[in-house]
Motif scaffolding. Structure first.
Motif, mmCIF file in Angstrom:
data_model
loop_
_atom_site.group_PDB
_atom_site.id
_atom_site.type_symbol
_atom_site.label_atom_id
_atom_site.label_comp_id
_atom_site.label_asym_id
_atom_site.label_seq_id
_atom_site.Cartn_x
_atom_site.Cartn_y
_atom_site.Cartn_z
ATOM 1 N N LYS A 1 0.831 -1.203 0.000
ATOM 2 C CA LYS A 1 0.000 0.000 0.000
ATOM 3 C C LYS A 1 0.868 1.256 0.000
ATOM 4 N N TRP A 2 1.874 1.284 0.882
ATOM 5 C CA TRP A 2 2.757 2.447 0.958
ATOM 6 C C TRP A 2 3.599 2.582 -0.304
ATOM 7 N N LYS A 3 4.009 1.455 -0.867
ATOM 8 C CA LYS A 3 4.783 1.497 -2.105
ATOM 9 C C LYS A 3 3.948 2.073 -3.244
ATOM 10 N N SER A 4 2.689 1.676 -3.319
ATOM 11 C CA SER A 4 1.795 2.180 -4.357
ATOM 12 C C SER A 4 1.586 3.690 -4.213
ATOM 13 N N LEU A 5 1.348 4.144 -2.987
ATOM 14 C CA LEU A 5 1.179 5.585 -2.764
ATOM 15 C C LEU A 5 2.451 6.352 -3.097
ATOM 16 N N LEU A 6 3.585 5.793 -2.737
ATOM 17 C CA LEU A 6 4.866 6.424 -3.047
ATOM 18 C C LEU A 6 5.037 6.557 -4.551
ATOM 19 N N ASN A 7 4.710 5.526 -5.291
ATOM 20 C CA ASN A 7 4.816 5.578 -6.750
ATOM 21 C C ASN A 7 3.849 6.598 -7.352
ATOM 22 N N GLN A 8 2.625 6.640 -6.847
ATOM 23 C CA GLN A 8 1.643 7.597 -7.374
ATOM 24 C C GLN A 8 2.102 9.036 -7.170
ATOM 25 N N TRP A 9 2.591 9.341 -5.970
ATOM 26 C CA TRP A 9 3.062 10.693 -5.704
ATOM 27 C C TRP A 9 4.328 11.001 -6.500
ATOM 28 N N GLY A 10 5.176 10.016 -6.689
ATOM 29 C CA GLY A 10 6.379 10.223 -7.497
ATOM 30 C C GLY A 10 6.043 10.538 -8.942
ATOM 31 N N PHE A 11 5.094 9.792 -9.507
ATOM 32 C CA PHE A 11 4.683 10.060 -10.882
ATOM 33 C C PHE A 11 4.004 11.418 -11.012
ATOM 34 N N GLN B 1 5.354 15.140 0.741
ATOM 35 C CA GLN B 1 4.588 13.895 0.779
ATOM 36 C C GLN B 1 5.480 12.706 0.421
ATOM 37 N N LEU B 2 6.355 12.871 -0.559
ATOM 38 C CA LEU B 2 7.285 11.800 -0.936
ATOM 39 C C LEU B 2 8.211 11.439 0.218
ATOM 40 N N MET B 3 8.718 12.449 0.929
ATOM 41 C CA MET B 3 9.590 12.171 2.078
ATOM 42 C C MET B 3 8.837 11.411 3.165
ATOM 43 N N ARG B 4 7.605 11.823 3.442
ATOM 44 C CA ARG B 4 6.793 11.164 4.466
ATOM 45 C C ARG B 4 6.466 9.722 4.072
ATOM 46 N N LEU B 5 6.079 9.525 2.819
ATOM 47 C CA LEU B 5 5.729 8.183 2.357
ATOM 48 C C LEU B 5 6.950 7.270 2.288
ATOM 49 N N ARG B 6 8.110 7.821 1.970
ATOM 50 C CA ARG B 6 9.326 7.013 1.946
ATOM 51 C C ARG B 6 9.643 6.475 3.345
ATOM 52 N N LYS B 7 9.428 7.285 4.361
ATOM 53 C CA LYS B 7 9.640 6.831 5.736
ATOM 54 C C LYS B 7 8.641 5.740 6.112
ATOM 55 N N LYS B 8 7.380 5.952 5.773
ATOM 56 C CA LYS B 8 6.358 4.957 6.113
ATOM 57 C C LYS B 8 6.587 3.651 5.369
ATOM 58 N N HIS B 9 6.979 3.725 4.103
ATOM 59 C CA HIS B 9 7.268 2.512 3.331
ATOM 60 C C HIS B 9 8.479 1.794 3.912
ATOM 61 N N GLY B 10 9.491 2.540 4.293
ATOM 62 C CA GLY B 10 10.674 1.929 4.892
ATOM 63 C C GLY B 10 10.346 1.222 6.198
ATOM 64 N N LYS B 11 9.520 1.847 7.015
ATOM 65 C CA LYS B 11 9.118 1.226 8.279
ATOM 66 C C LYS B 11 8.308 -0.040 8.033
ATOM 67 N N ALA B 12 7.351 0.021 7.105
ATOM 68 C CA ALA B 12 6.539 -1.157 6.791
ATOM 69 C C ALA B 12 7.398 -2.270 6.197
ATOM 70 N N ASP B 13 8.366 -1.914 5.378
ATOM 71 C CA ASP B 13 9.257 -2.907 4.784
ATOM 72 C C ASP B 13 10.113 -3.572 5.860
ATOM 73 N N ASP B 14 10.618 -2.782 6.794
ATOM 74 C CA ASP B 14 11.424 -3.348 7.889
ATOM 75 C C ASP B 14 10.598 -4.301 8.753
ATOM 76 N N GLU B 15 9.360 -3.908 9.060
ATOM 77 C CA GLU B 15 8.493 -4.770 9.871
ATOM 78 C C GLU B 15 8.182 -6.080 9.147
ATOM 79 N N TYR B 16 7.893 -5.991 7.859
ATOM 80 C CA TYR B 16 7.595 -7.192 7.073
ATOM 81 C C TYR B 16 8.816 -8.109 7.015
ATOM 82 N N GLU B 17 9.974 -7.552 6.712
ATOM 83 C CA GLU B 17 11.183 -8.374 6.612
ATOM 84 C C GLU B 17 11.549 -8.993 7.956
#
Length: 146
Positions: free
Chosen positions: A31-41, A89-105
């Protein structure tokens, strides 16, 4: 939600819960990766739009006259505001995606490290590869110890 309904006899309850946690953490990460990509585009789109607009607006103007006209244009201010907003928004989403990725891994590595604990009976241990392949094929979660 019972993600592993088809495998209810092959998977102990604790293992089902852990696999369900993995599925949920993977979904949150995606979810966070998708939002990050949308805001990046959208950020890239507005930059290209700004560049095209600015090149046509001040193509014939040079020096201070061109810069003054560009800075007094409301479209430029709107584009700048949107660029700043999307940058934050990109900076905020990058942090949230990184946190979610760390928790998943972390949860995935924990499951792999404790693999022998998750399968209590001999029959469950012998059939665990079916469940692990299901996780890989259905949810793209690799919990096979390789």
């Amino acid at each position: 939600m019972d993600y592993l309904e088809d495998y209810r006899n092959m998977v102990p309850d604790a293992t089902k819960q852990m696999l369900t946690v993995l599925i949920q953490k993977k979904a949150e990460k995606e979810k966070w990766k998708s939002l990050l990509n949308q805001w990046g585009f959208s950020f890239m789109f507005i930059l290209v739009l700004f560049w095209v607009y600015a090149s046509f607006t001040i193509a014939d103007l040079t020096g201070q006259e061109g810069a003054g006209r560009l800075l007094s244009d409301p479209v430029v201010w709107i584009c700048g505001l949107f660029c700043m907003l999307s940058g934050f928004q990109l900076m905020r989403l990058r942090k949230k995606h990184g946190k979610a990725d760390d928790e998943y891994e972390s949860a995935r590595r924990d499951f792999i490290d404790r693999n022998e604990e998750w399968w209590s009976e001999r029959e469950q241990w012998d059939n665990r590869h079916l469940v692990l392949e299901f996780m890989k094929n259905e949810y793209n979660i690799n919990v096979i110890n390789k």
